[in-house]
Design a protein around this motif. Structure first.
Motif, mmCIF file in Angstrom:
data_model
loop_
_atom_site.group_PDB
_atom_site.id
_atom_site.type_symbol
_atom_site.label_atom_id
_atom_site.label_comp_id
_atom_site.label_asym_id
_atom_site.label_seq_id
_atom_site.Cartn_x
_atom_site.Cartn_y
_atom_site.Cartn_z
ATOM 1 N N HIS A 196 0.825 -1.218 0.000
ATOM 2 C CA HIS A 196 0.000 0.000 0.000
ATOM 3 C C HIS A 196 0.856 1.263 0.000
ATOM 4 C CE1 HIS A 196 -3.658 -2.239 0.965
ATOM 5 N NE2 HIS A 196 -2.968 -2.886 1.880
ATOM 6 N N LEU A 249 -4.430 -2.135 -4.760
ATOM 7 C CA LEU A 249 -3.391 -2.543 -3.792
ATOM 8 C C LEU A 249 -2.125 -1.701 -3.944
ATOM 9 C CD1 LEU A 249 -2.487 -4.649 -1.596
ATOM 10 C CD2 LEU A 249 -1.291 -5.792 -3.465
ATOM 11 N N HIS A 283 -7.079 -7.668 -1.133
ATOM 12 C CA HIS A 283 -6.246 -8.760 -0.578
ATOM 13 C C HIS A 283 -6.737 -10.138 -0.997
ATOM 14 C CE1 HIS A 283 -6.014 -5.214 2.081
ATOM 15 N NE2 HIS A 283 -4.730 -5.499 2.107
ATOM 16 N N HIS A 320 -4.671 -4.395 9.713
ATOM 17 C CA HIS A 320 -5.482 -3.662 8.737
ATOM 18 C C HIS A 320 -6.321 -4.703 8.012
ATOM 19 C CE1 HIS A 320 -2.775 -4.877 5.463
ATOM 20 N NE2 HIS A 320 -3.563 -4.256 4.601
ATOM 21 N N ALA A 343 -6.823 -6.971 5.958
ATOM 22 C CA ALA A 343 -6.199 -7.791 4.916
ATOM 23 C C ALA A 343 -6.803 -9.196 4.852
ATOM 24 C CB ALA A 343 -4.700 -7.902 5.170
#
Ligand SMILES: [Zn+2]
Length: 277
Positions: free
Chosen positions: A33, A58, A106, A172, A174
Motif C-alpha cells: 500500500h 493494492l 487482498h 489492517h 487484509a
C-alpha cells in the motif's frame, strides 16, 4: 517480465520455472500500500513485455506508472475477473455508521483466487512464449494441486476451532477474503482501511471496545506494518499480540518464504491464538 509484490513473484516463478527473467519490484517486508517505486522500478516496468500486478487498488503508488507503461507490454491485473469484496471495515465501524465502501484488494488470502491467478499467469506466459507452453501447463497443473491441498488443509485447521472463537482482530483489513472463504469473521482492525492512513483515537477506542465485547484473545500484527499501534491495543486490552504475514513473504528462516509456506504459517498462528484454553 515484472511482478509487483513478492507474493505474485513467487506464484509466477512456480508457473514459469527458469524459462523467464523475472523482476520483482517489492522486496521482503515491503508494504504494497505504501510502497514508492524507485527510478529503477519505473525503468523495469517500461522495459517489460509482461507486467503482473494485483490491482484493485493494492499498489496505490504504482497505478499511474503501470497504467502509463505503454509500449508493447501486456499488463495483467490478477484481481480482474475475481469476485471482489466491497466491505472491508470492522463491525464496530459499521455500527457507528462511519464505514465507507471500497474494494478489498487482498484476494490472495482465498486460495481459490490464487488458483485463478495461476490459470491467468499460465495463459499470459503461453501467449508471450508459445514454445514453452507445455512446460507452463505442466508447472501450473502441479502447482494447482499443491494449492488445492493447501486450501483443504486450511478448511480442516479452521474446523478444529470452536465456532464461537472464529473471530479475528487484525492490523489492517487484509483478511476479509480469508475470513469469507474459511468461515471466520474479521471483527475489527487497527487501521480501518490501509496502513497508509492513520486511525483516529476514536477508531482505536472503538476497536478496544469491540475486542472486549467479542472477547477476542489476540490481535494479529503484520510483518509489513509498524506494530506500534497493534502493540498498544493488545496492551490496553490485555490480549496476545501475534505476528502474521500479509502483503509480503518472510525472509529466509521466517517459515513464510513462499506463498504456500506463508499461508501455513499464518493459519497455524491463527489457530493457536484462537483455540482458547
Ligand atoms: Zn493490505
Amino acid at each position: 517480465m515484472v511482478a509487483t509484490t513478492n507474493i505474485i513473484g513467487d506464484v509466477v516463478q512456480n508457473v514459469a520455472g527458469d524459462a523467464i527473467r523475472l523482476t520483482v519490484l517489492m522486496g521482503i517486508g515491503v508494504d504494497p500500500h505504501t510502497y514508492i517505486p524507485t527510478p529503477a522500478d519505473t525503468a523495469a516496468i517500461h522495459d517489460a513485455h509482461l507486467i503482473l500486478a494485483n490491482g484493485a487498488g493494492l499498489e496505490e503508488n504504482l497505478d499511474k506508472i503501470l497504467a502509463g507503461a505503454g509500449g508493447d507490454a501486456v499488463y495483467v491485473q490478477l484481481s480482474d475477473g475475481l469476485r471482489l469484496r466491497e466491505e472491508t471495515e470492522g463491525e464496530e465501524l459499521k455500527a457507528s455508521g462511519q464505514a465507507q465502501r471500497h474494494v478489498d484488494p487482498h484476494v490472495w488470502f482465498d486460495v481459490q483466487n490464487v488458483i485463478d491467478w495461476v490459470q491467468r499467469i499460465e495463459q499470459a506466459l503461453s501467449a508471450l512464449d508459445p514454445s514453452h507452453a507445455d512446460r507452463y501447463r505442466t508447472n501450473a497443473e502441479a502447482y494447482v494441486r499443491q494449492l488445492e491441498e493447501l486450501d483443504a488443509w486450511i478448511v480442516a485447521q479452521i474446523a478444529t476451532l470452536p465456532p464461537a472463537n472464529r473471530k479475528m482482530v487484525t492490523n489492517h483489513p487484509a483478511f476479509g477474503y480469508f475470513a469469507d472463504r474459511y468461515g471466520l469473521e474479521q471483527v475489527g482492525t487497527v487501521y480501518p482501511i490501509s496502513p497508509s492512513s492513520e486511525p483516529s483515537a476514536q477508531d482505536i477506542a472503538a476497536l478496544e471496545d469491540a475486542i472486549r465485547a467479542f472477547q477476542v484473545p489476540a490481535v494479529f500484527s503484520e510483518s509489513t506494518v509498524n506494530p506500534k499501534l497493534a502493540e498498544q491495543v493488545a496492551r490496553d486490552t490485555g490480549v496476545q499480540l501475534v505476528p502474521l504475514f500479509s502483503g509480503s513473504l518472510g525472509g529466509p528462516g521466517s517459515g513464510a518464504e513462499t506463498y504456500l509456506a506463508m499461508m501455513r504459517y499464518n493459519v497455524q498462528a491463527i489457530v493457536e491464538a484462537l483455540r482458547g484454553p
